[in-house]
Design an enzyme around this catalytic site. Structure first.
Site, PDB file in Angstrom:
ATOM      1  N   GLY A  10      65.682  61.887  42.455  1.00  0.00           N
ATOM      2  CA  GLY A  10      64.878  60.957  41.663  1.00  0.00           C
ATOM      3  C   GLY A  10      64.088  61.701  40.594  1.00  0.00           C
ATOM      4  N   ARG A  71      72.236  61.810  42.424  1.00  0.00           N
ATOM      5  CA  ARG A  71      72.094  62.161  43.847  1.00  0.00           C
ATOM      6  C   ARG A  71      73.479  62.544  44.358  1.00  0.00           C
ATOM      7  NH1 ARG A  71      66.999  60.613  45.371  1.00  0.00           N
ATOM      8  NH2 ARG A  71      66.070  58.828  44.297  1.00  0.00           N
ATOM      9  N   ASP A 102      64.271  67.364  48.614  1.00  0.00           N
ATOM     10  CA  ASP A 102      64.920  67.893  49.822  1.00  0.00           C
ATOM     11  C   ASP A 102      66.448  67.881  49.727  1.00  0.00           C
ATOM     12  OD1 ASP A 102      64.747  65.134  49.799  1.00  0.00           O
ATOM     13  OD2 ASP A 102      64.401  64.927  51.953  1.00  0.00           O
ATOM     14  N   THR A 124      59.241  66.335  43.782  1.00  0.00           N
ATOM     15  CA  THR A 124      59.456  64.994  44.312  1.00  0.00           C
ATOM     16  C   THR A 124      58.113  64.289  44.332  1.00  0.00           C
ATOM     17  OG1 THR A 124      59.957  63.621  46.228  1.00  0.00           O
ATOM     18  CG2 THR A 124      59.398  65.891  46.713  1.00  0.00           C
ATOM     19  N   ASP A 126      57.404  62.193  46.319  1.00  0.00           N
ATOM     20  CA  ASP A 126      57.083  62.009  47.744  1.00  0.00           C
ATOM     21  C   ASP A 126      56.217  63.146  48.287  1.00  0.00           C
ATOM     22  OD1 ASP A 126      58.673  59.815  47.483  1.00  0.00           O
ATOM     23  OD2 ASP A 126      60.245  60.469  48.855  1.00  0.00           O
ATOM     24  N   ASP A 128      56.901  65.783  49.976  1.00  0.00           N
ATOM     25  CA  ASP A 128      57.113  66.058  51.402  1.00  0.00           C
ATOM     26  C   ASP A 128      57.933  67.317  51.684  1.00  0.00           C
ATOM     27  OD1 ASP A 128      59.457  65.075  50.418  1.00  0.00           O
ATOM     28  OD2 ASP A 128      59.705  63.465  51.879  1.00  0.00           O
ATOM     29  N   ARG A 161      40.997  37.439  46.545  1.00  0.00           N
ATOM     30  CA  ARG A 161      42.330  37.518  47.140  1.00  0.00           C
ATOM     31  C   ARG A 161      42.548  38.840  47.864  1.00  0.00           C
ATOM     32  NH1 ARG A 161      45.440  35.578  41.714  1.00  0.00           N
ATOM     33  NH2 ARG A 161      45.618  33.377  42.224  1.00  0.00           N
ATOM     34  N   MET A 168      56.018  54.029  46.674  1.00  0.00           N
ATOM     35  CA  MET A 168      57.191  54.779  47.155  1.00  0.00           C
ATOM     36  C   MET A 168      56.803  55.856  48.163  1.00  0.00           C
ATOM     37  SD  MET A 168      59.717  55.305  43.931  1.00  0.00           S
ATOM     38  CE  MET A 168      60.790  53.993  43.367  1.00  0.00           C
ATOM     39  N   GLY A 169      57.815  56.391  48.784  1.00  0.00           N
ATOM     40  CA  GLY A 169      57.651  57.428  49.804  1.00  0.00           C
ATOM     41  C   GLY A 169      58.725  57.181  50.840  1.00  0.00           C
ATOM     42  N   ARG A 170      59.849  57.886  50.689  1.00  0.00           N
ATOM     43  CA  ARG A 170      61.022  57.549  51.502  1.00  0.00           C
ATOM     44  C   ARG A 170      60.795  57.765  53.002  1.00  0.00           C
ATOM     45  NH1 ARG A 170      66.031  57.144  49.484  1.00  0.00           N
ATOM     46  NH2 ARG A 170      65.955  58.762  47.902  1.00  0.00           N
ATOM     47  N   GLU A 221      56.559  52.270  51.288  1.00  0.00           N
ATOM     48  CA  GLU A 221      57.803  51.500  51.436  1.00  0.00           C
ATOM     49  C   GLU A 221      58.495  51.704  52.787  1.00  0.00           C
ATOM     50  OE1 GLU A 221      60.608  52.823  48.444  1.00  0.00           O
ATOM     51  OE2 GLU A 221      60.271  54.913  48.941  1.00  0.00           O
ATOM     52  N   ARG A 269      48.496  38.069  47.532  1.00  0.00           N
ATOM     53  CA  ARG A 269      49.552  38.355  46.566  1.00  0.00           C
ATOM     54  C   ARG A 269      50.120  39.744  46.869  1.00  0.00           C
ATOM     55  NH1 ARG A 269      48.697  33.678  45.451  1.00  0.00           N
ATOM     56  NH2 ARG A 269      48.272  32.806  43.381  1.00  0.00           N
ATOM     57  N   HIS A 275      59.450  52.002  40.269  1.00  0.00           N
ATOM     58  CA  HIS A 275      59.755  53.173  39.441  1.00  0.00           C
ATOM     59  C   HIS A 275      58.716  53.464  38.367  1.00  0.00           C
ATOM     60  CE1 HIS A 275      63.514  52.212  41.456  1.00  0.00           C
ATOM     61  NE2 HIS A 275      63.771  53.493  41.363  1.00  0.00           N
ATOM     62  N   GLN A 277      55.990  54.413  39.071  1.00  0.00           N
ATOM     63  CA  GLN A 277      55.379  55.633  39.631  1.00  0.00           C
ATOM     64  C   GLN A 277      56.104  56.902  39.198  1.00  0.00           C
ATOM     65  OE1 GLN A 277      54.363  54.648  44.117  1.00  0.00           O
ATOM     66  NE2 GLN A 277      55.960  53.307  43.366  1.00  0.00           N
ATOM     67  N   ARG A 278      57.326  56.756  38.719  1.00  0.00           N
ATOM     68  CA  ARG A 278      58.089  57.937  38.302  1.00  0.00           C
ATOM     69  C   ARG A 278      58.180  58.057  36.784  1.00  0.00           C
ATOM     70  NH1 ARG A 278      63.052  57.431  42.323  1.00  0.00           N
ATOM     71  NH2 ARG A 278      64.196  57.582  40.369  1.00  0.00           N
TER      72      ARG A 278
HETATM   73  O1  F6P Z   1      62.982  60.464  46.409  1.00  0.00           O
HETATM   74  C1  F6P Z   1      61.989  59.950  45.641  1.00  0.00           C
HETATM   75  C2  F6P Z   1      62.030  58.434  45.608  1.00  0.00           C
HETATM   76  O2  F6P Z   1      61.240  58.061  44.508  1.00  0.00           O
HETATM   77  C3  F6P Z   1      61.568  57.774  46.891  1.00  0.00           C
HETATM   78  O3  F6P Z   1      60.185  57.693  46.966  1.00  0.00           O
HETATM   79  C4  F6P Z   1      62.234  56.421  46.777  1.00  0.00           C
HETATM   80  O4  F6P Z   1      62.460  55.863  48.052  1.00  0.00           O
HETATM   81  C5  F6P Z   1      63.529  56.753  46.131  1.00  0.00           C
HETATM   82  O5  F6P Z   1      63.336  57.929  45.398  1.00  0.00           O
HETATM   83  C6  F6P Z   1      64.060  55.678  45.200  1.00  0.00           C
HETATM   84  O6  F6P Z   1      65.268  56.109  44.711  1.00  0.00           O
HETATM   85  P1  F6P Z   1      66.118  55.438  43.553  1.00  0.00           P
HETATM   86  O7  F6P Z   1      65.928  56.274  42.352  1.00  0.00           O
HETATM   87  O8  F6P Z   1      67.515  55.513  44.048  1.00  0.00           O
HETATM   88  O9  F6P Z   1      65.647  54.036  43.358  1.00  0.00           O
END
Ligand code: F6P
Length: 344
Positions: A10, A71, A102, A124, A126, A128, A161, A168-170, A221, A269, A275, A277-278
């Site tokens: 990612g 990937r 990883d 990453t 994440d 981790d 509310r 995210m965070g796999r 997530e 809500r 994404h 976040q990326r």
């Molecule tokens: O590995 C980083 C990550 O952003 C995870 O937090 C998330 O679950 C995953 O990638 C999402 O991947 P994709 O790019 O396939 O939507």
């Protein structure tokens, strides 16, 4: 010397800063630098091109990766590994720098066992990967989460509310817990710590009694929440080459929001940050981390040190054996969970 650099997994802000740093240090040594496009797929398929100064100019602040990403799990098929190795030999690569999480670093570790001269840089959102205090991209992602929470607070408060925010965070809850702490979340559900709708609702009720008629609940997530049956079956059907399921398909935030509303009667809500976040420009922290790690990786190659991963320990950039960290995970510890709970 002729080296090559790739980005896998990612994307995160800071990748371009790392590519630039690798190239600039190598140019400084008079070396040739190749870009391998779209991660390990690019090495297998020979999608490789020479980079010059202009290719890496003006990219420090840009999100994404000029090299593209994928990937691709070369270790699934012996033929893929062999092909990648022969492409590396054909191009006469004296060193490969793999910037990834990883999965990408796991492939890197396997290639080094077969004699490919490579080093890794951890990235990453994440956060981790073991052995390093921070991975490239995490700080920017957390800043995005904190910024989103600031915005969600005002609207949640105006409308009395509950807002459930999915981040995210796999496998781990680093983004959830650090983003939640920085943004003042009222409850944070992460995979490392069991949580339940009953517990979440109890916190929301307590806040209500204290006069706080709104709440922000963060769910990572991958969080496992008792009484919640997120649609894991659909997520399981969409696996990538590393066997990871599509967690966005669990629909966790919407299920949790409905359960809270049903149980408490408070209007609820949900928001999935996804994404976002990326994306965007890397923070100053990520720019500096990527720059320092990129330069250090080239210096490892200069010293003939391969099968290593660059790490940040405290304020020092150093390195560890790739084999020591590959295929492992760093989880959020109890101390941090306790700290977060202090503010619920
Ligand atoms: O590995 C980083 C990550 O952003 C995870 O937090 C998330 O679950 C995953 O990638 C999402 O991947 P994709 O790019 O396939 O939507």
């Amino acid at each position: 010397m002729r080296i090559a650099v790739l980005t896998g997994g990612g994307d995160v802000p800071g990748l371009n800063a790392a590519i630039r740093a690798v190239a600039r240090r190598a140019f400084d040594y008079g070396w040739e630098v190749y870009g391998i496009y779209d991660g390990w797929r690019g090495l297998r398929d020979g999608i490789i091109g020479l980079l010059d100064r202009s290719d890496v100019s003006g990219i420090l602040h840009r999100g994404g990766t000029i090299l593209g990403s994928s990937r691709t799990n070369l270790t699934r098929r012996a033929e893929d590994m062999e092909q990648a190795i022969s492409v590396a030999t054909e191009f006469g690569l004296d060193g490969i720098i793999a910037i990834g999480g990883d999965d990408t670093l796991g492939v890197c570790a396997e290639l080094t066992k077969l004699g490919v001269p490579a080093v890794g840089i951890p990235k990453t959102m994440d956060n981790d990967i073991p052995g390093t205090d921070y991975c490239i991209g995490f700080n920017t992602a957390v800043s995005t989460v904190a910024d989103a929470l600031d915005k969600l607070h005002t609207t949640a408060e105006s409308h009395h509310r509950v807002i459930v925010v999915e981040v995210m965070g796999r496998y781990t809850g680093w983004v959830a817990i650090m983003g939640g702490l920085a943004g003042g979340a009222d409850y944070i559900a992460i995979p490392e710590k069991p949580s339940s709708i009953a517990d979440i609702c109890q916190h929301i009720h307590r806040r209500w009694e204290m006069g706080k008629k709104f709440s922000i609940v963060i769910v990572a997530e991958a969080a496992k929440i008792a009484e919640i049956h997120a649609t894991d079956e659909e997520a399981e059907e969409h696996k990538d080459q590393f066997g990871h399921v599509r967690l966005d398909m669990r629909g966790l935030a919407s299920t949790v929001a409905r359960a809270i509303q049903d149980r408490t009667g408070f209007e609820t809500r949900f928001v999935v940050l996804g994404h976002v976040q990326r994306g965007g420009s890397p923070t100053v922290f990520d720019r500096l981390l990527a720059t320092r790690m990129g330069v250090y990786a080239v210096d490892l190659i200069k010293q003939g040190k391969f099968a290593r991963m660059v790490v940040l320990r405290g304020d020092k950039i150093t390195d560890v054996p790739l084999a020591q960290v590959a295929h492992k995970r760093r989880e959020v510890d109890k101390e941090l969970c306790d700290l977060a709970e202090l503010f619920y």
